[in-house]
Design a protein around this motif. Structure first.
Motif, PDB file in Angstrom:
ATOM      1  N   ALA A   1       0.885  -1.222   0.036  1.00 34.82           N
ATOM      2  CA  ALA A   1      -0.045  -0.111   0.172  1.00 34.82           C
ATOM      3  C   ALA A   1       0.787   1.418  -0.007  1.00 34.82           C
ATOM      4  O   ALA A   1       0.611   2.451  -0.498  1.00 34.82           O
ATOM      5  CB  ALA A   1      -0.897  -0.116   1.194  1.00 34.82           C
ATOM      6  N   ASP A   2       2.093   1.300   0.841  1.00 34.25           N
ATOM      7  CA  ASP A   2       2.950   2.443   0.819  1.00 34.25           C
ATOM      8  C   ASP A   2       3.853   2.471  -0.173  1.00 34.25           C
ATOM      9  O   ASP A   2       4.452   3.628  -0.331  1.00 34.25           O
ATOM     10  CB  ASP A   2       3.135   2.420   2.251  1.00 34.25           C
ATOM     11  CG  ASP A   2       2.308   2.667   3.294  1.00 34.25           C
ATOM     12  OD1 ASP A   2       1.267   3.188   3.108  1.00 34.25           O
ATOM     13  OD2 ASP A   2       2.465   2.074   4.508  1.00 34.25           O
ATOM     14  N   ASN A   3       4.332   1.423  -0.760  1.00 32.74           N
ATOM     15  CA  ASN A   3       5.452   1.512  -1.810  1.00 32.74           C
ATOM     16  C   ASN A   3       5.233   0.697  -2.969  1.00 32.74           C
ATOM     17  O   ASN A   3       5.796   0.168  -3.539  1.00 32.74           O
ATOM     18  CB  ASN A   3       6.659   0.697  -0.982  1.00 32.74           C
ATOM     19  CG  ASN A   3       6.378  -0.776  -0.620  1.00 32.74           C
ATOM     20  OD1 ASN A   3       5.260  -1.181  -0.657  1.00 32.74           O
ATOM     21  ND2 ASN A   3       7.341  -1.553  -0.509  1.00 32.74           N
ATOM     22  N   TRP A   4       3.937   0.859  -3.550  1.00 28.56           N
ATOM     23  CA  TRP A   4       3.491  -0.028  -4.765  1.00 28.56           C
ATOM     24  C   TRP A   4       4.287   0.666  -5.928  1.00 28.56           C
ATOM     25  O   TRP A   4       4.616   0.149  -6.685  1.00 28.56           O
ATOM     26  CB  TRP A   4       2.047   0.266  -4.961  1.00 28.56           C
ATOM     27  CG  TRP A   4       1.568   1.855  -5.273  1.00 28.56           C
ATOM     28  CD1 TRP A   4       1.017   2.396  -3.985  1.00 28.56           C
ATOM     29  CD2 TRP A   4       1.540   2.552  -6.290  1.00 28.56           C
ATOM     30  NE1 TRP A   4       0.986   3.957  -4.794  1.00 28.56           N
ATOM     31  CE2 TRP A   4       0.829   3.798  -6.069  1.00 28.56           C
ATOM     32  CE3 TRP A   4       1.707   2.177  -7.802  1.00 28.56           C
ATOM     33  CZ2 TRP A   4       0.746   4.638  -7.139  1.00 28.56           C
ATOM     34  CZ3 TRP A   4       1.600   3.334  -8.588  1.00 28.56           C
ATOM     35  CH2 TRP A   4       1.095   4.406  -8.368  1.00 28.56           C
ATOM     36  N   ARG A   5       4.805   2.034  -5.679  1.00 31.05           N
ATOM     37  CA  ARG A   5       5.703   2.370  -6.858  1.00 31.05           C
ATOM     38  C   ARG A   5       6.839   1.905  -6.977  1.00 31.05           C
ATOM     39  O   ARG A   5       7.673   1.758  -8.161  1.00 31.05           O
ATOM     40  CB  ARG A   5       5.700   4.016  -6.713  1.00 31.05           C
ATOM     41  CG  ARG A   5       4.806   4.989  -7.432  1.00 31.05           C
ATOM     42  CD  ARG A   5       4.998   4.932  -9.065  1.00 31.05           C
ATOM     43  NE  ARG A   5       4.157   5.847  -9.684  1.00 31.05           N
ATOM     44  CZ  ARG A   5       4.232   5.951 -11.027  1.00 31.05           C
ATOM     45  NH1 ARG A   5       4.985   5.005 -11.798  1.00 31.05           N
ATOM     46  NH2 ARG A   5       3.292   6.705 -11.443  1.00 31.05           N
ATOM     47  N   GLU A   6       7.359   1.391  -5.780  1.00 25.31           N
ATOM     48  CA  GLU A   6       8.809   0.663  -5.746  1.00 25.31           C
ATOM     49  C   GLU A   6       8.620  -0.869  -5.871  1.00 25.31           C
ATOM     50  O   GLU A   6       9.489  -1.558  -5.996  1.00 25.31           O
ATOM     51  CB  GLU A   6       9.315   0.900  -4.285  1.00 25.31           C
ATOM     52  CG  GLU A   6       9.848   2.525  -4.086  1.00 25.31           C
ATOM     53  CD  GLU A   6       8.797   3.183  -3.831  1.00 25.31           C
ATOM     54  OE1 GLU A   6       7.964   3.050  -2.827  1.00 25.31           O
ATOM     55  OE2 GLU A   6       8.440   4.454  -4.473  1.00 25.31           O
ATOM     56  N   THR A   7       7.211  -1.229  -6.596  1.00 26.92           N
ATOM     57  CA  THR A   7       7.330  -2.704  -6.601  1.00 26.92           C
ATOM     58  C   THR A   7       6.657  -2.991  -7.985  1.00 26.92           C
ATOM     59  O   THR A   7       5.508  -3.405  -7.978  1.00 26.92           O
ATOM     60  CB  THR A   7       5.963  -3.100  -5.345  1.00 26.92           C
ATOM     61  OG1 THR A   7       6.581  -2.613  -4.296  1.00 26.92           O
ATOM     62  CG2 THR A   7       6.315  -4.748  -5.309  1.00 26.92           C
ATOM     63  N   PRO A   8       7.337  -2.490  -9.071  1.00 22.15           N
ATOM     64  CA  PRO A   8       6.906  -2.833 -10.248  1.00 22.15           C
ATOM     65  C   PRO A   8       6.915  -4.399 -10.655  1.00 22.15           C
ATOM     66  O   PRO A   8       7.799  -5.077 -10.107  1.00 22.15           O
ATOM     67  CB  PRO A   8       7.857  -2.086 -11.224  1.00 22.15           C
ATOM     68  CG  PRO A   8       9.113  -1.961 -10.346  1.00 22.15           C
ATOM     69  CD  PRO A   8       8.554  -1.707  -9.001  1.00 22.15           C
ATOM     70  N   LEU A   9       5.828  -4.812 -11.217  1.00 20.33           N
ATOM     71  CA  LEU A   9       5.979  -6.363 -11.446  1.00 20.33           C
ATOM     72  C   LEU A   9       7.051  -6.857 -12.260  1.00 20.33           C
ATOM     73  O   LEU A   9       7.263  -7.884 -12.120  1.00 20.33           O
ATOM     74  CB  LEU A   9       4.366  -6.793 -11.960  1.00 20.33           C
ATOM     75  CG  LEU A   9       3.296  -6.327 -11.165  1.00 20.33           C
ATOM     76  CD1 LEU A   9       2.009  -7.118 -11.664  1.00 20.33           C
ATOM     77  CD2 LEU A   9       3.422  -6.642  -9.590  1.00 20.33           C
ATOM     78  N   SER A  10       7.464  -5.897 -13.069  1.00 21.89           N
ATOM     79  CA  SER A  10       8.514  -6.512 -14.057  1.00 21.89           C
ATOM     80  C   SER A  10       9.803  -6.858 -13.504  1.00 21.89           C
ATOM     81  O   SER A  10      10.648  -7.877 -13.863  1.00 21.89           O
ATOM     82  CB  SER A  10       9.045  -5.091 -14.963  1.00 21.89           C
ATOM     83  OG  SER A  10       7.902  -4.960 -15.858  1.00 21.89           O
ATOM     84  N   THR A  11      10.048  -6.198 -12.320  1.00 29.92           N
ATOM     85  CA  THR A  11      11.253  -6.680 -11.575  1.00 29.92           C
ATOM     86  C   THR A  11      10.930  -7.704 -10.477  1.00 29.92           C
ATOM     87  O   THR A  11      11.970  -8.388  -9.816  1.00 29.92           O
ATOM     88  CB  THR A  11      12.184  -5.477 -11.081  1.00 29.92           C
ATOM     89  OG1 THR A  11      11.282  -4.727 -10.121  1.00 29.92           O
ATOM     90  CG2 THR A  11      12.613  -4.644 -12.066  1.00 29.92           C
TER      91      THR A  11
END
Lengths: 59, 390
Positions: B68-78
């Motif tokens: 919830a707080d770090n979705w931008r740092e969790t791209p599915l590609s990596t």
């Protein structure tokens, strides 16, 4: 001599063009297709495999 | 599996269940990952897949916050796509298809398809391109190596250096099926799990999709090595037939090309128990009984029992399977422990007291209604010789 060379180059260019048009990969590098391509020949195995959950139907 | 939403009924999450974690509407979901244990939902922003901030736990039927707080740092590609797509390219982040297609385990099939088209009977191409069958077959990988499954049934990290940058991925990159996992793929282990998130203190897997790591510490995975190094003549002559139970590549080799003690490469591997093409497994995983394990574990079921006069275990065979004790439900997923351990170790009740973990006797549902003290006492009574290695 020069004319022969030009003819050979022209023939080579034509062949390359035809291969490129049909997306024929003449390189040695392996490339992926999709499970649908595999299904065309391996239907029973694909159907068994895709049914549970690994592959989305029709993907 | 990872797929675009084409039908809203694929979304299992209950949007009538009001919870603060769900800050999005069903219609906002563009992609789904998973459909057995839990569902993660995703959307695409600037050509990258990102998770939505809540996931649905299927086993417990509830929502929990997700990145919830770090979705931008969790791209599915990596983080995800190496295992949830096929043909993932770590340089471009492109892939050939959603989900785990044939080529995830058999390798890229482009050349095989081209060559097979060339050799179709009656094909005009066949006039020139004859004798291609052998080379085409070499392109398709059929391997019993555990690493084929382990490329995704493990947790770990690997860096990929491209032209512009070095990126860390949460899965092996550029893995070729049939090979061992890349040496620079750092797999999660008890030793590097400093927060205790993925491993129990006893060294068994706590978190899901770590079956490969768990299995790698089991004696099953060492079955061929042990046969070659520890065999004693007390069991008779060592012959190729021993490989029927000790080697998976022997077991699956064709009768006219049977491997030998000198040529067999792999011990027991995933495919001995799991038929990898889906519906029809080597046996039904919900009903693992002595008939299957007993085909190789003859000692446990007959020889040893005949020698000692004691049954292998006190529980009725009709109620308890080999897996109930040796593959206990200790793996976390969806807020519960619904997945069996693949390390093939009994977890005695005392471990629940010492390490605060589930145990073999109570968490498979057999003795869930009894107290831990009862289970400890019963275990000690029935297994006075338990050494911890079983």
């Amino acid at each position: 001599m020069h004319i022969t060379l030009y003819v050979l180059l022209a023939v080579f260019a034509c062949i390359s063009g035809v291969l490129a048009f049909f997306h024929y990969d003449i390189s040695e590098q392996a490339h992926y297709v999709t499970s649908e391509q595999c299904e065309q020949c391996h239907r029973t195995r694909y159907t068994s495999y895709s049914a549970p959950r690994h592959v989305p139907p029709g993907n | 599996m990872f797929r675009p939403v084409t039908d809203l009924t694929d979304i299992q999450g209950d949007f009538n269940l009001k919870t603060a974690a769900v800050t999005f509407k069903k219609e906002d979901i563009e992609f789904i990952i998973g459909n057995k244990w839990e569902q993660v939902y995703a959307r695409m922003i600037d050509n990258e897949y990102y998770p939505l901030p809540a996931k649905w736990l299927i086993t417990t039927q509830k929502w929990v916050p997700y990145k919830a707080d770090n979705w931008r740092e969790t791209p599915l590609s990596t983080n995800c796509n190496g295992c949830h797509t096929t043909g993932f390219n770590p340089d471009t982040y492109e892939f050939s298809e959603y989900g785990i297609g044939c080529e995830a385990c058999h390798g890229p099939a482009g050349k095989h398809v081209i060559q097979q088209r060339q050799i179709q009977p009656g094909s005009v191409c066949r006039v020139c391109h004859t004798g291609k069958e052998a080379s085409a077959d070499k392109e398709i990988i059929v391997s019993v190596n555990n690493s084929v499954c382990g490329q995704c049934h493990s947790r770990g990290q690997q860096s990929n250096k491209s032209e512009h940058m070095q990126t860390s991925f949460n899965f092996p990159v550029k893995y070729k099926p049939g090979n061992s996992l890349p040496t620079d793929y750092l797999m999660s282990s008890k030793q590097n799990d400093h927060k205790g998130k993925n491993w129990w203190a006893v060294g068994l897997s706590k978190n899901r999709h770590q079956e490969f790591a768990d299995f790698s510490v089991s004696t099953h995975s060492k079955s061929l090595k042990h046969l070659k190094e520890k065999y004693t003549e007390i069991r008779g002559e060592l012959t190729d037939q021993c490989l029927e139970c000790h080697s998976s590549d022997y077991k699956f080799s064709k009768d006219d090309a049977k491997l030998t003690l000198a040529t067999a490469k792999y011990g027991i591997s995933c495919v001995v128990c799991h038929e990898p093409h889906g519906l029809r497994r080597q046996f039904n995983s919900q009903n693992i009984d002595a008939e299957h394990c007993g085909l190789c574990h003859v000692d446990s079921f007959s020889n040893k029992a005949a020698e000692t006069g004691k049954a292998h275990y006190p529980c009725p065979p009709s109620a308890a399977s080999c897996a109930d004790c040796h593959m206990p439900y200790i793996i976390k997923s969806g807020g519960a422990y619904p997945i069996r351990s693949h390390a093939f170790k009994i977890v005695p009740p005392i471990a629940s007291e010492t390490f605060k973990m589930p145990n073999s006797c109570q968490n498979g549902g057999c003795h869930a209604d009894k107290s831990l003290d009862w289970a400890k006492e019963a275990f000690a009574k029935h297994y006075p010789e338990y050494s911890g290695n079983e």
